[in-house]
Design a protein around this motif. Structure first.
Motif, PDB file in Angstrom:
ATOM      1  N   THR A 166       0.854  -1.125   0.097  1.00 45.74           N
ATOM      2  CA  THR A 166      -0.216   0.195  -0.152  1.00 45.74           C
ATOM      3  C   THR A 166       0.732   1.346   0.056  1.00 45.74           C
ATOM      4  O   THR A 166       0.727   2.242  -0.830  1.00 45.74           O
ATOM      5  CB  THR A 166      -0.970  -0.061   1.325  1.00 45.74           C
ATOM      6  OG1 THR A 166      -1.750  -1.074   1.238  1.00 45.74           O
ATOM      7  CG2 THR A 166      -1.814   1.279   1.231  1.00 45.74           C
ATOM      8  N   THR A 185      -2.648   5.749  -7.658  1.00 44.51           N
ATOM      9  CA  THR A 185      -3.987   5.512  -6.739  1.00 44.51           C
ATOM     10  C   THR A 185      -3.918   3.862  -6.458  1.00 44.51           C
ATOM     11  O   THR A 185      -3.831   3.253  -7.404  1.00 44.51           O
ATOM     12  CB  THR A 185      -5.134   5.951  -7.206  1.00 44.51           C
ATOM     13  OG1 THR A 185      -5.532   5.565  -8.666  1.00 44.51           O
ATOM     14  CG2 THR A 185      -5.015   7.470  -7.814  1.00 44.51           C
ATOM     15  N   ARG A 194      -6.683   0.997  -4.633  1.00 41.00           N
ATOM     16  CA  ARG A 194      -8.007   1.041  -4.057  1.00 41.00           C
ATOM     17  C   ARG A 194      -8.104  -0.602  -3.736  1.00 41.00           C
ATOM     18  O   ARG A 194      -7.387  -1.361  -4.520  1.00 41.00           O
ATOM     19  CB  ARG A 194      -8.947   1.268  -4.854  1.00 41.00           C
ATOM     20  CG  ARG A 194     -10.516   1.255  -4.246  1.00 41.00           C
ATOM     21  CD  ARG A 194     -11.608   1.744  -5.208  1.00 41.00           C
ATOM     22  NE  ARG A 194     -11.746   1.389  -6.525  1.00 41.00           N
ATOM     23  CZ  ARG A 194     -12.417   0.161  -6.914  1.00 41.00           C
ATOM     24  NH1 ARG A 194     -13.004  -0.415  -5.806  1.00 41.00           N
ATOM     25  NH2 ARG A 194     -12.503  -0.287  -8.063  1.00 41.00           N
ATOM     26  N   ARG A 231      -6.701  -5.670  -5.697  1.00 41.68           N
ATOM     27  CA  ARG A 231      -6.114  -4.596  -5.457  1.00 41.68           C
ATOM     28  C   ARG A 231      -5.944  -3.887  -6.907  1.00 41.68           C
ATOM     29  O   ARG A 231      -5.573  -4.429  -7.777  1.00 41.68           O
ATOM     30  CB  ARG A 231      -4.494  -4.699  -5.045  1.00 41.68           C
ATOM     31  CG  ARG A 231      -4.306  -5.390  -3.866  1.00 41.68           C
ATOM     32  CD  ARG A 231      -5.041  -5.097  -2.734  1.00 41.68           C
ATOM     33  NE  ARG A 231      -4.786  -4.053  -1.997  1.00 41.68           N
ATOM     34  CZ  ARG A 231      -3.755  -3.575  -1.188  1.00 41.68           C
ATOM     35  NH1 ARG A 231      -2.804  -4.492  -0.775  1.00 41.68           N
ATOM     36  NH2 ARG A 231      -3.552  -2.455  -0.531  1.00 41.68           N
ATOM     37  N   GLU A 286     -11.300   0.865   2.042  1.00 46.57           N
ATOM     38  CA  GLU A 286     -11.018   0.635   0.664  1.00 46.57           C
ATOM     39  C   GLU A 286     -10.052   1.570   0.153  1.00 46.57           C
ATOM     40  O   GLU A 286      -9.254   1.252  -0.946  1.00 46.57           O
ATOM     41  CB  GLU A 286     -12.374   1.195  -0.052  1.00 46.57           C
ATOM     42  CG  GLU A 286     -12.357   1.026  -1.538  1.00 46.57           C
ATOM     43  CD  GLU A 286     -13.538   1.196  -2.175  1.00 46.57           C
ATOM     44  OE1 GLU A 286     -13.710   2.075  -2.962  1.00 46.57           O
ATOM     45  OE2 GLU A 286     -14.529   0.613  -1.823  1.00 46.57           O
ATOM     46  N   THR A 287      -9.529   2.810   0.806  1.00 49.83           N
ATOM     47  CA  THR A 287      -8.710   3.612   0.260  1.00 49.83           C
ATOM     48  C   THR A 287      -7.695   4.117   1.490  1.00 49.83           C
ATOM     49  O   THR A 287      -8.161   3.699   2.566  1.00 49.83           O
ATOM     50  CB  THR A 287      -9.148   4.528  -0.273  1.00 49.83           C
ATOM     51  OG1 THR A 287      -9.863   5.608   0.549  1.00 49.83           O
ATOM     52  CG2 THR A 287      -9.880   4.439  -1.479  1.00 49.83           C
ATOM     53  N   GLN A 305      -6.190   0.490   4.212  1.00 48.74           N
ATOM     54  CA  GLN A 305      -6.199  -0.816   3.410  1.00 48.74           C
ATOM     55  C   GLN A 305      -5.108  -1.634   3.476  1.00 48.74           C
ATOM     56  O   GLN A 305      -5.344  -2.742   3.216  1.00 48.74           O
ATOM     57  CB  GLN A 305      -6.724  -0.420   1.985  1.00 48.74           C
ATOM     58  CG  GLN A 305      -5.405   0.337   1.170  1.00 48.74           C
ATOM     59  CD  GLN A 305      -5.988   0.780   0.052  1.00 48.74           C
ATOM     60  OE1 GLN A 305      -5.986  -0.006  -1.029  1.00 48.74           O
ATOM     61  NE2 GLN A 305      -5.598   2.264  -0.277  1.00 48.74           N
TER      62      GLN A 305
END
Length: 258
Positions: free
Chosen positions: A97, A106, A108, A142, A171-172, A176
């Motif tokens: 992450t 980005t 998520r 992911r 989720e973000t 996460q």
């Protein structure tokens, strides 16, 4: 299953390669003092007979342990336990992450399933659990810059993470990250992690979830993370689309976590 207390029994029905299982058994025997620094370990032939595997498997296990600094080869004499420090503590072990986010990409996460189950064989093997011990199992996708890149199954022993819930994972953002949750919610210190990465062809179900054709090459990554006491505290088995490697390399980042 693999019994890391010293048994020669290995699990042939798990994605964890045999050479890695052999190396882990030998590592545990070194850590528990069966083999002391400077001691010779058994010969390749003796290890081959003990584990009932090929010589190539034994050589790979030994080569990995030599590379890790646990063993030293002595010309014409054999292989000994290294007299150097076995392993340095990893400071600032990064998560997948954190590394994606630091690369201006980005990230998520979509959780497909989260439940408590009796540990399957792969989790028993990697996490040194007995049959029937409970684990939290999470399957998730992911997404990097909106594209599905990783499909992962994650296991954590409930004996270390009582009260672990799906709602702890967001989720973000950093929430996460499984490492973030383990540290923030449970005060767990993760000191090292061991990865195995092998190429495989993706199966139909997984291909559909990652929006690729069945048989597409992916990297199967098995990661075991250890706490400060040296106990394995989580297992992640992820299928990574090969193009993710190029995204990371292009941004000069290298994943050492999940």
């Amino acid at each position: 299953m693999v019994n890391f207390t010293g048994s020669a029994e290995i699990n042939r029905d798990t994605p964890i390669p045999l050479y890695y299982q052999v190396a882990q058994i030998l590592r545990k025997e070194i850590e528990t003092g069966k083999y002391q620094p400077g001691d010779y370990i058994p010969t390749e032939l003796e290890l081959q007979r003990r584990f009932n595997v090929s010589r190539a498997t034994i050589r790979q296990a030994i080569a990995d342990m030599v590379y890790a600094g646990l063993l030293e080869r002595r010309r014409s004499k054999g292989t000994t336990v290294s007299t150097r420090q076995f392993e340095s503590t990893l400071h600032g072990l990064n998560s997948f992450t954190g590394e994606i986010m630091s690369s201006n990409l980005t990230l998520r996460t979509k959780i497909l399933e989260f439940k408590q189950i009796a540990a399957p064989e792969a989790a028993q093997t990697g996490l040194e659990l007995s049959p029937g011990e409970m684990v939290a199992m999470m399957e998730r996708i992911r997404y990097v810059d909106g594209q599905p890149m990783v499909l992962e199954k994650w296991y954590a022993p409930m004996k270390y993470f009582a009260g672990l819930q799906r709602g702890m994972f967001q989720e973000t953002g950093l929430e996460q990250s499984t490492y973030y949750v383990m540290v923030k919610q449970f005060g767990m210190t993760i000191t090292r992690a061991e990865d195995i990465i092998i190429p495989v062809a993706i199966e139909p179900r997984e291909a559909k979830l990652l929006n690729v054709a069945s048989g597409t090459p992916v990297l199967l990554r098995t990661r075991i993370s250890f706490n400060a006491e040296g106990r394995p505290v989580n297992l992640a088995i992820g299928q990574y689309l090969v193009r993710l490697r190029f995204i990371l390399e292009g941004n000069r980042t290298y994943s050492s976590g999940h």
